[in-house]
Every structure is written in structure tokens, then in C-alpha cells.
Design an enzyme around this catalytic site. Structure first.
Site, PDB file in Angstrom:
ATOM      1  N   HIS A  39     -47.961   4.438  17.214  1.00  0.00           N
ATOM      2  CA  HIS A  39     -47.841   5.686  16.440  1.00  0.00           C
ATOM      3  C   HIS A  39     -47.678   5.489  14.935  1.00  0.00           C
ATOM      4  O   HIS A  39     -47.590   6.456  14.190  1.00  0.00           O
ATOM      5  CB  HIS A  39     -46.655   6.507  16.946  1.00  0.00           C
ATOM      6  CG  HIS A  39     -45.328   5.936  16.534  1.00  0.00           C
ATOM      7  ND1 HIS A  39     -44.707   4.928  17.226  1.00  0.00           N
ATOM      8  CD2 HIS A  39     -44.527   6.217  15.487  1.00  0.00           C
ATOM      9  CE1 HIS A  39     -43.578   4.627  16.630  1.00  0.00           C
ATOM     10  NE2 HIS A  39     -43.436   5.385  15.566  1.00  0.00           N
TER      11      HIS A  39
HETATM   12  C1  UD1 Z   1     -41.840   9.882  12.847  1.00  0.00           C
HETATM   13  C2  UD1 Z   1     -41.179   8.962  11.824  1.00  0.00           C
HETATM   14  C3  UD1 Z   1     -41.318   7.521  12.267  1.00  0.00           C
HETATM   15  C4  UD1 Z   1     -40.814   7.327  13.682  1.00  0.00           C
HETATM   16  C5  UD1 Z   1     -41.479   8.331  14.616  1.00  0.00           C
HETATM   17  C6  UD1 Z   1     -40.859   8.233  15.989  1.00  0.00           C
HETATM   18  C7  UD1 Z   1     -41.260   9.756   9.495  1.00  0.00           C
HETATM   19  C8  UD1 Z   1     -41.932   9.605   8.184  1.00  0.00           C
HETATM   20  N1  UD1 Z   1     -41.821   9.077  10.522  1.00  0.00           N
HETATM   21  O1  UD1 Z   1     -43.222   9.587  12.847  1.00  0.00           O
HETATM   22  O2  UD1 Z   1     -40.573   6.677  11.406  1.00  0.00           O
HETATM   23  O3  UD1 Z   1     -41.106   6.019  14.086  1.00  0.00           O
HETATM   24  O4  UD1 Z   1     -41.274   9.656  14.120  1.00  0.00           O
HETATM   25  O5  UD1 Z   1     -41.688   8.724  16.975  1.00  0.00           O
HETATM   26  O6  UD1 Z   1     -40.279  10.445   9.603  1.00  0.00           O
HETATM   27  N2  UD1 Z   1     -46.460  15.943  16.400  1.00  0.00           N
HETATM   28  C9  UD1 Z   1     -46.625  16.826  17.436  1.00  0.00           C
HETATM   29  N3  UD1 Z   1     -45.524  17.182  18.161  1.00  0.00           N
HETATM   30  C10 UD1 Z   1     -44.282  16.732  17.896  1.00  0.00           C
HETATM   31  C11 UD1 Z   1     -44.118  15.854  16.812  1.00  0.00           C
HETATM   32  C12 UD1 Z   1     -45.224  15.457  16.084  1.00  0.00           C
HETATM   33  O7  UD1 Z   1     -47.737  17.270  17.736  1.00  0.00           O
HETATM   34  O8  UD1 Z   1     -43.319  17.107  18.605  1.00  0.00           O
HETATM   35  C13 UD1 Z   1     -47.674  15.496  15.652  1.00  0.00           C
HETATM   36  C14 UD1 Z   1     -48.041  16.385  14.472  1.00  0.00           C
HETATM   37  O9  UD1 Z   1     -49.412  16.419  14.367  1.00  0.00           O
HETATM   38  C15 UD1 Z   1     -47.476  15.614  13.296  1.00  0.00           C
HETATM   39  C16 UD1 Z   1     -47.634  14.175  13.723  1.00  0.00           C
HETATM   40  O10 UD1 Z   1     -47.422  14.191  15.124  1.00  0.00           O
HETATM   41  O11 UD1 Z   1     -48.133  15.896  12.090  1.00  0.00           O
HETATM   42  C17 UD1 Z   1     -46.655  13.220  13.062  1.00  0.00           C
HETATM   43  O12 UD1 Z   1     -45.309  13.662  13.266  1.00  0.00           O
HETATM   44  P1  UD1 Z   1     -44.158  13.267  12.225  1.00  0.00           P
HETATM   45  O13 UD1 Z   1     -42.852  13.685  12.752  1.00  0.00           O
HETATM   46  O14 UD1 Z   1     -44.525  13.715  10.863  1.00  0.00           O
HETATM   47  O15 UD1 Z   1     -44.238  11.708  12.163  1.00  0.00           O
HETATM   48  P2  UD1 Z   1     -44.288  10.643  13.348  1.00  0.00           P
HETATM   49  O16 UD1 Z   1     -45.583   9.941  13.287  1.00  0.00           O
HETATM   50  O17 UD1 Z   1     -43.870  11.271  14.618  1.00  0.00           O
HETATM   51  N1  UDP Z   2     -39.975   6.180  24.147  1.00  0.00           N
HETATM   52  C1  UDP Z   2     -39.877   7.080  25.206  1.00  0.00           C
HETATM   53  N2  UDP Z   2     -41.024   7.602  25.703  1.00  0.00           N
HETATM   54  C2  UDP Z   2     -42.268   7.296  25.227  1.00  0.00           C
HETATM   55  C3  UDP Z   2     -42.340   6.381  24.150  1.00  0.00           C
HETATM   56  C4  UDP Z   2     -41.181   5.846  23.633  1.00  0.00           C
HETATM   57  O1  UDP Z   2     -38.785   7.380  25.676  1.00  0.00           O
HETATM   58  O2  UDP Z   2     -43.262   7.822  25.730  1.00  0.00           O
HETATM   59  C5  UDP Z   2     -38.734   5.629  23.579  1.00  0.00           C
HETATM   60  C6  UDP Z   2     -38.707   4.135  23.463  1.00  0.00           C
HETATM   61  O3  UDP Z   2     -38.290   3.545  24.680  1.00  0.00           O
HETATM   62  C7  UDP Z   2     -37.702   3.934  22.333  1.00  0.00           C
HETATM   63  C8  UDP Z   2     -37.982   5.102  21.439  1.00  0.00           C
HETATM   64  O4  UDP Z   2     -38.640   6.081  22.235  1.00  0.00           O
HETATM   65  O5  UDP Z   2     -36.372   4.036  22.792  1.00  0.00           O
HETATM   66  C9  UDP Z   2     -38.831   4.659  20.307  1.00  0.00           C
HETATM   67  O6  UDP Z   2     -39.379   5.735  19.669  1.00  0.00           O
HETATM   68  P1  UDP Z   2     -40.678   5.612  18.774  1.00  0.00           P
HETATM   69  O7  UDP Z   2     -41.481   4.450  19.180  1.00  0.00           O
HETATM   70  O8  UDP Z   2     -41.301   6.956  18.797  1.00  0.00           O
HETATM   71  O9  UDP Z   2     -40.046   5.405  17.311  1.00  0.00           O
HETATM   72  P2  UDP Z   2     -39.597   4.117  16.478  1.00  0.00           P
HETATM   73  O10 UDP Z   2     -38.578   3.377  17.264  1.00  0.00           O
HETATM   74  O11 UDP Z   2     -40.812   3.322  16.191  1.00  0.00           O
HETATM   75  O12 UDP Z   2     -39.055   4.711  15.228  1.00  0.00           O
END
Ligand code: UD1
Ligand code: UDP
Length: 363
Positions: A211
């Protein structure tokens, strides 16, 4: 103490699950959910499964550009802080929700407690690196998961209020993987086998999550990752993060990937089960690099650098370029030193250490 905690993204719910349980034994905690993650499989599932206290506020900020998302969160958080006048504000990790909480609180002189302080990738192009540096520099209590994190802060001139407490994600892995094995949670196994009827036995799959912006914003990079997974000797289970979904769907329309089991994001207990019983994990997630280390599943991290450098030492975790050949090469590498696996991330009691420090805090 009256503590306001800010969460917003999936990994923060998991961290809060570990800390809130302990924190609430002695302190009054109020929870703000910024709404950064909002799909039920990115948010509700964790609150329900992990019994996280219901948020006192949900700011409903949702997705958006960095500035819009962070600014909307800041306005909402500031309003609550002015109203509630807490003793401090607690934030986790490095997301936009973390930064919004840090800035909103520090400007109005509410002390900031940063859990997961001091991590650095030394890649300032990552939004997370910017968020964590800015948050650390306005925090009063910096709770580091590792010695490396303490050292990173020292190099930036931050020494006051810095403590190595261990990693709260380690608390979560140890607590919930134990719970997952108990009979009452047979429900999750049922759910799992419903989801993955095509996966016959444990240790016959790879586990994948992707992601990071640097991997998902470029179609060619996602293609390289999918091509690597397609060529592996066992199926790759891939719960697709919503950020990655559109790109994966577009590529799937061009070519059917037969070795990849694409599924919706799964709950944490299901995830722990899938990771523990995977041959290897291929990911760019921060949390998963530690979970694999703790659970004893080898990991290949599709990134140029990692904040969790300790995992690299015995090849428990290996970095791969976002190129098919390099990913496959790293996945088949087998020289992993399982004999030597120090408890870098603590003993599962980081939350207790955090609470003990809060008990003594004087702002
Ligand atoms: C965010 C964090 C990242 C973290 C990740 C965990 C920032 C800058 N990034 O990234 O550090 O590792 O969360 O998963 O804060 N979206 C949906 N539904 C949701 C959430 C997101 O459709 O419930 C889609 C939207 O299109 C959105 C995109 O995902 O624009 C990105 O979501 P966003 O929360 O901005 O950043 P992440 O990539 O999730
Ligand atoms: N995770 C989860 N379901 C999923 C993918 C990830 O429960 O489908 C959990 C994973 O085990 C870990 C956390 O989400 O505990 C990590 O989140 P993510 O990778 O979104 O964010 P990051 O740690 O990179 O910020």
C-alpha cells in the site's frame, strides 16, 4: 490524568487496542477517530474484533490531499482539545492523523505523547518520514520502540523525555495471537476457511500486502509485484488495501493472475493466522515487518529502506527492489538465522511501561 488519544488509520487501531486496555485501568482516556480510514474492513472490524473502546468523536475527515486531510483533522482536534482541556494528547506512529494531533496540541500547549517515536527511513520523500520527524520535534514524551529509535532522536538533538519502552505492536501480536488460538475464537477460523476455500493446508501460501505510495502510484511497479507473485511456487494471498485496489483491478483486466488470491482487507486475527502460517510474507507494510519477525515467518519487504533495521540482521527480513526479478530472488533466498532472534521489540509489556511513565509525568 485526562488523556485525549488520536487514531485514524488501520495500524493505529491495533496499537490503541493494546494501549487503551492498560491505560484505562488508571486514567481517563477520550478517543478521537479522525476518520482517515473509514471502510468497515479498514476500521469497524478492528474496533469490534479487538474490543477497542468506541471513539468519543469521529471527525469523519475521510480521504483527500495531504493538506486538506491534515488541516481538517487539525481543526476538529483543536476544537475538542479547547473544550476538553486534557492533561495531554497521545498519538501513534506516522500518519497524517499523527501529525494533525501533534500540531493541533502543541500550538495550544497541550503536551504531546508520541508512541513509536524516533523511527527514521531517512527518505524525506515519504509522507510518513515528514510526519514522524515533525511529530517528534513537538512531543514532550517520546516513547521509542527500539534502541535504534532512541539513537535517531539523539542525533537530532532530542534527549529529554525519551524512553525505550518496546513496541506496542509486539504487545498486540503476543496478546491477540494467544487469543486467536483459543477455542472461543473458532469463529475466526470459520471465517477464514470460508474466505479461502481454495487454500488447503497451512504453510502452503505466501502472504502479501502492498500500500505504500512509492509502490502504488506507479502502474509499472504494481505490475512488477504482481508478476513476481504470479511466478512463485505457491499461491499468494493478497488482501488488497483500498489505495491499491484501482490499480490492481486495471491490471487484472489486462491479464488474469492465477496464482494470486485477491481478497478484501481482513481483520487482525485472520491476518495473524495468515501470516503465522505463511511460507513467507511479501509486503511494504511497516507493521507486518515486525509481526513476521515476532511470529517467525520470513519477510521480503518491497522497499528501498526500512525503519525496522533490526529485522534485517539475520535475513529475517530482506529488502527487495520493486522489480519482478529482485522480488523473486529475495523470496527464494533461504539463509535465515533463526537461531539468533533477539527480542528487539520487547516482551509484550510496552503498554504497561507507557502507563508507568504517564503515572510519573509532570508537565
Ligand atoms: C495511510 C498512512 C500510511 C499507513 C497506512 C496504513 C498517511 C500519509 N499514510 O496510508 O502511513 O501506512 O495509512 O494503512 O497518513 N481509502 C479507502 N477507504 C478507506 C481508506 C482509504 O477507499 O477506508 C482509499 C482512498 O482512495 C484514499 C486512499 O485509500 O485516497 C489512501 O488513503 P490514505 O488514508 O490517504 O492513505 P493510506 O495509503 O491508507
Ligand atoms: N492488517 C490487517 N488486515 C489486512 C492487512 C493488514 O489486519 O488486511 C494489519 C497488519 O497485520 C498490521 C497492520 O494491519 O498489524 C498494518 O497496517 P498497514 O500495513 O495498513 O500499515 P503500516 O503498518 O504500514 O503503517
Amino acid at each position: 490524568m485526562k488523556i485525549v488519544t488520536v487514531v485514524g488509520a488501520r495500524p493505529q487501531f491495533i496499537k490503541a487496542a493494546a494501549v487503551s486496555r492498560v491505560l484505562r485501568e488508571k486514567h481517563k482516556e477520550l478517543l478521537i477517530h479522525t476518520g482517515q480510514h473509514y471502510d468497515s474492513n479498514m476500521s469497524d472490524v478492528f474496533f469490534e474484533e479487538l474490543h477497542i473502546p468506541k471513539p468519543d468523536w469521529n471527525l469523519g475527515v475521510g480521504s483527500g490531499s495531504h493538506a486538506r486531510q491534515t488541516a481538517e483533522m487539525m481543526v476538529g482536534i483543536e476544537t475538542i482539545l479547547l473544550e476538553e482541556k486534557p492533561d495531554c494528547l497521545l498519538i501513534y506512529g506516522d500518519t497524517n492523523s499523527t501529525l494533525a494531533g501533534a500540531i493541533a496540541a502543541s500550538k495550544i500547549h497541550v503536551p504531546v505523547i508520541h508512541v513509536e517515536a524516533g523511527l527514521r527511513s531517512f527518505n524525506m520523500k515519504m509522507p510518513e518520514e515528514q510526519n514522524r520527524i515533525l511529530a517528534d520535534h513537538v512531543s514532550s514524551l517520546l516513547l521509542c520502540p527500539t534502541d535504534t529509535a532512541v539513537e535517531n532522536l539523539r542525533k537530532e538533538g532530542i534527549q529529554a523525555g525519551v524512553y525505550q519502552v518496546g513496541d506496542v505492536m509486539c504487545d498486540a501480536v503476543l496478546y491477540y495471537s494467544h487469543m486467536m488460538e483459543t477455542r472461543e475464537n473458532a469463529y475466526y477460523f470459520g471465517q477464514l476457511h470460508g474466505l479461502f476455500a481454495s487454500v488447503p493446508r497451512v504453510n502452503t501460501w505466501y502472504m502479501t500486502t502492498i500500500h505504500r505510495a512509492e509502490n502504488t502510484d506507479d502502474e509499472n511497479k504494481i505490475r512488477e509485484i504482481l508478476e513476481a507473485l504470479e511466478s512463485l511456487d505457491a499461491p499468494a494471498i493478497f488482501p488488497v488495501h483500498p489505495r491499491t485496489r484501482g490499480m490492481v483491478e486495471r491490471l487484472y483486466r489486462q491479464r488474469e493472475y492465477k496464482n494470486i488470491v485477491f481478497v478484501e482487507p481482513v481483520g487482525y486475527l485472520t491476518m495473524l493466522y495468515l501470516v503465522r502460517h505463511a511460507v513467507k510474507t511479501i509486503t511494504d507494510s511497516g507493521g507486518l515487518q515486525k509481526e513476521t519477525y515476532i511470529l517467525g515467518t520470513p519477510c521480503v519487504t518491497v522497499r528501498e529502506q526500512t525503519e525496522w533495521v533490526e529485522t534485517l540482521k539475520g535475513n529475517h527480513n530482506i529488502l527487495a527492489k520493486t522489480e519482478k526479478e529482485d522480488i523473486v530472488k529475495k523470496v527464494i533466498k533461504t539463509e535465515i538465522d533463526w537461531e539468533n532472534k533477539p527480542a528487539y521489540y520487547g516482551d509484550g509489556h510496552a503498554s504497561e511501561k507507557i502507563c508507568a511513565l504517564l503515572d510519573q509525568a509532570e508537565w
